[in-house]
Motif scaffolding. Structure first.
Motif, mmCIF file in Angstrom:
data_model
loop_
_atom_site.group_PDB
_atom_site.id
_atom_site.type_symbol
_atom_site.label_atom_id
_atom_site.label_comp_id
_atom_site.label_asym_id
_atom_site.label_seq_id
_atom_site.Cartn_x
_atom_site.Cartn_y
_atom_site.Cartn_z
ATOM 1 N N VAL A 136 0.838 -1.212 0.000
ATOM 2 C CA VAL A 136 0.000 0.000 0.000
ATOM 3 C C VAL A 136 0.864 1.250 0.000
ATOM 4 O O VAL A 136 0.596 2.218 -0.720
ATOM 5 C CB VAL A 136 -0.955 -0.022 1.206
ATOM 6 C CG1 VAL A 136 -1.700 1.299 1.313
ATOM 7 C CG2 VAL A 136 -1.940 -1.168 1.075
ATOM 8 N N LEU A 137 1.919 1.252 0.825
ATOM 9 C CA LEU A 137 2.814 2.404 0.858
ATOM 10 C C LEU A 137 3.488 2.610 -0.487
ATOM 11 O O LEU A 137 3.584 3.732 -0.984
ATOM 12 C CB LEU A 137 3.871 2.200 1.948
ATOM 13 C CG LEU A 137 4.935 3.291 2.063
ATOM 14 C CD1 LEU A 137 4.293 4.628 2.414
ATOM 15 C CD2 LEU A 137 5.985 2.910 3.103
ATOM 16 N N LEU A 168 -6.288 6.705 -6.149
ATOM 17 C CA LEU A 168 -6.126 6.871 -4.705
ATOM 18 C C LEU A 168 -7.294 6.250 -3.947
ATOM 19 O O LEU A 168 -7.101 5.585 -2.923
ATOM 20 C CB LEU A 168 -5.996 8.356 -4.355
ATOM 21 C CG LEU A 168 -4.665 9.028 -4.700
ATOM 22 C CD1 LEU A 168 -4.760 10.527 -4.476
ATOM 23 C CD2 LEU A 168 -3.527 8.441 -3.878
ATOM 24 N N CYS A 169 -8.487 6.468 -4.450
ATOM 25 C CA CYS A 169 -9.664 5.857 -3.813
ATOM 26 C C CYS A 169 -9.592 4.333 -3.879
ATOM 27 O O CYS A 169 -9.914 3.640 -2.901
ATOM 28 C CB CYS A 169 -10.942 6.358 -4.486
ATOM 29 S SG CYS A 169 -11.306 8.098 -4.210
ATOM 30 N N CYS A 170 -9.165 3.808 -5.015
ATOM 31 C CA CYS A 170 -9.067 2.346 -5.163
ATOM 32 C C CYS A 170 -8.015 1.766 -4.229
ATOM 33 O O CYS A 170 -8.249 0.738 -3.571
ATOM 34 C CB CYS A 170 -8.731 1.990 -6.609
ATOM 35 S SG CYS A 170 -10.059 2.347 -7.791
ATOM 36 N N PHE A 171 -6.858 2.419 -4.134
ATOM 37 C CA PHE A 171 -5.803 1.926 -3.259
ATOM 38 C C PHE A 171 -6.222 2.002 -1.794
ATOM 39 O O PHE A 171 -5.938 1.093 -1.006
ATOM 40 C CB PHE A 171 -4.513 2.718 -3.476
ATOM 41 C CG PHE A 171 -3.825 2.407 -4.773
ATOM 42 C CD1 PHE A 171 -3.934 1.150 -5.348
ATOM 43 C CD2 PHE A 171 -3.082 3.367 -5.437
ATOM 44 C CE1 PHE A 171 -3.314 0.849 -6.556
ATOM 45 C CE2 PHE A 171 -2.449 3.081 -6.632
ATOM 46 C CZ PHE A 171 -2.570 1.827 -7.198
ATOM 47 N N LEU A 204 -8.762 -0.770 -1.222
ATOM 48 C CA LEU A 204 -8.144 -2.093 -1.247
ATOM 49 C C LEU A 204 -7.372 -2.366 0.043
ATOM 50 O O LEU A 204 -7.466 -3.452 0.628
ATOM 51 C CB LEU A 204 -7.211 -2.204 -2.443
ATOM 52 C CG LEU A 204 -6.485 -3.546 -2.614
ATOM 53 C CD1 LEU A 204 -7.489 -4.667 -2.796
ATOM 54 C CD2 LEU A 204 -5.522 -3.480 -3.789
ATOM 55 N N GLY A 205 -6.619 -1.384 0.504
ATOM 56 C CA GLY A 205 -5.887 -1.559 1.751
ATOM 57 C C GLY A 205 -6.806 -1.756 2.937
ATOM 58 O O GLY A 205 -6.516 -2.558 3.836
ATOM 59 N N ALA A 206 -7.929 -1.065 2.940
ATOM 60 C CA ALA A 206 -8.878 -1.224 4.041
ATOM 61 C C ALA A 206 -9.533 -2.594 4.019
ATOM 62 O O ALA A 206 -9.730 -3.213 5.070
ATOM 63 C CB ALA A 206 -9.937 -0.122 3.971
ATOM 64 N N LYS A 249 -12.756 5.959 5.891
ATOM 65 C CA LYS A 249 -11.666 6.708 6.512
ATOM 66 C C LYS A 249 -10.354 6.479 5.775
ATOM 67 O O LYS A 249 -9.576 7.411 5.566
ATOM 68 C CB LYS A 249 -11.522 6.301 7.976
ATOM 69 C CG LYS A 249 -12.667 6.748 8.870
ATOM 70 C CD LYS A 249 -12.411 6.362 10.316
ATOM 71 C CE LYS A 249 -13.552 6.828 11.210
ATOM 72 N NZ LYS A 249 -13.312 6.449 12.625
ATOM 73 N N SER A 250 -10.114 5.261 5.366
ATOM 74 C CA SER A 250 -8.887 4.953 4.643
ATOM 75 C C SER A 250 -8.831 5.685 3.308
ATOM 76 O O SER A 250 -7.801 6.268 2.941
ATOM 77 C CB SER A 250 -8.771 3.443 4.422
ATOM 78 O OG SER A 250 -7.622 3.120 3.691
ATOM 79 N N CYS A 251 -9.932 5.681 2.578
ATOM 80 C CA CYS A 251 -9.976 6.373 1.291
ATOM 81 C C CYS A 251 -9.782 7.875 1.445
ATOM 82 O O CYS A 251 -9.061 8.505 0.660
ATOM 83 C CB CYS A 251 -11.300 6.090 0.587
ATOM 84 S SG CYS A 251 -11.495 4.381 0.007
#
Length: 214
Positions: free
Chosen positions: A46-47, A169-172, A175-177, A186-188
């Motif tokens: 993710v980073l 950015l929204c997809c990443f 996906l991480g969440a 919150k993650s997005c």
């Protein structure tokens, strides 16, 4: 009446596991899933993806603030992709390897010099982290590069880059969440706002310096 009660008790059978709801075992397995084991490669992936996306897009936006030539933006983005992927891989390898050395040293201090197989699986893997970080960085950096490669008009090109980066950015973030079982909204938002700020600051400062004649 007592005889009838005794007769009924004779026909009382214990409840077997098959009679229990199937969802109970499923929920129990879900509760026992340790999502923290995913943290090592998930954090690196993710980073790396976010960094590749944001840094490459910011570089392209910064150059685009003073030069509208598409070739300059593409070359800047490609240089940022290669340099960033190498930097992320080396940095992640060194960081995780340091963590590995610390954990192994701690095991030796605890008289656990002989590490079992199940314990080895829980140890950090520097090569895995470095590979995931470099690959994710490259995938993230490809988004603004592909978005700008075939658009000659400057204003349209900048708008497409911003739109593509916003969607990515929204997809990443989502996906991480999902992989880490964290709140998706919150993650997005964190990822999206951070990416916007990075691009805006880079564009604004480069525009300011470029307009001053330096």
């Amino acid at each position: 009446m007592a005889d009838q009660t005794n007769n009924l008790q004779k026909f009382n059978f214990p409840i077997t596991d098959l009679e229990q709801p199937a969802s109970a075992s499923t929920l129990e397995l879900d509760d026992q899933t340790d999502y923290s084991k995913r943290s090592q490669w998930l954090r690196a992936a993710v980073l790396g993806a976010n960094d590749g996306l944001v840094s490459t897009a910011s570089l392209m936006m910064g150059v685009g603030a003073v030069k509208q030539d598409i070739k300059a933006m593409i070359l800047t983005g490609f240089a940022g992709l290669v340099a960033g992927a190498c930097s992320m891989a080396i940095g992640e390898f060194v960081s995780v390897y340091s963590q590995l050395d610390i954990e192994l040293a701690q095991k030796k201090r605890n008289n656990q010099a002989r590490v079992e197989e199940d314990e080895e699986e829980n140890l950090p893997n520097p090569i895995q982290a470095a590979s995931a970080s470099a690959l994710a960085f490259s995938l993230g950096a490809m988004v603004p590069l592909l978005a700008a490669s075939f658009i000659t008009d400057y204003k349209v090109r900048v708008g497409v880059i911003v739109a593509a980066v916003t969607l990515a950015l929204c997809c990443f973030g989502w996906l991480g969440a999902v992989l880490g079982k964290a709140p998706a909204i919150k993650s997005c938002l964190r990822v999206l706002i951070g990416g916007w700020l990075a691009m805006a600051i880079t564009f604004g400062l480069t525009k300011l310096i470029g307009s001053s004649g330096l």
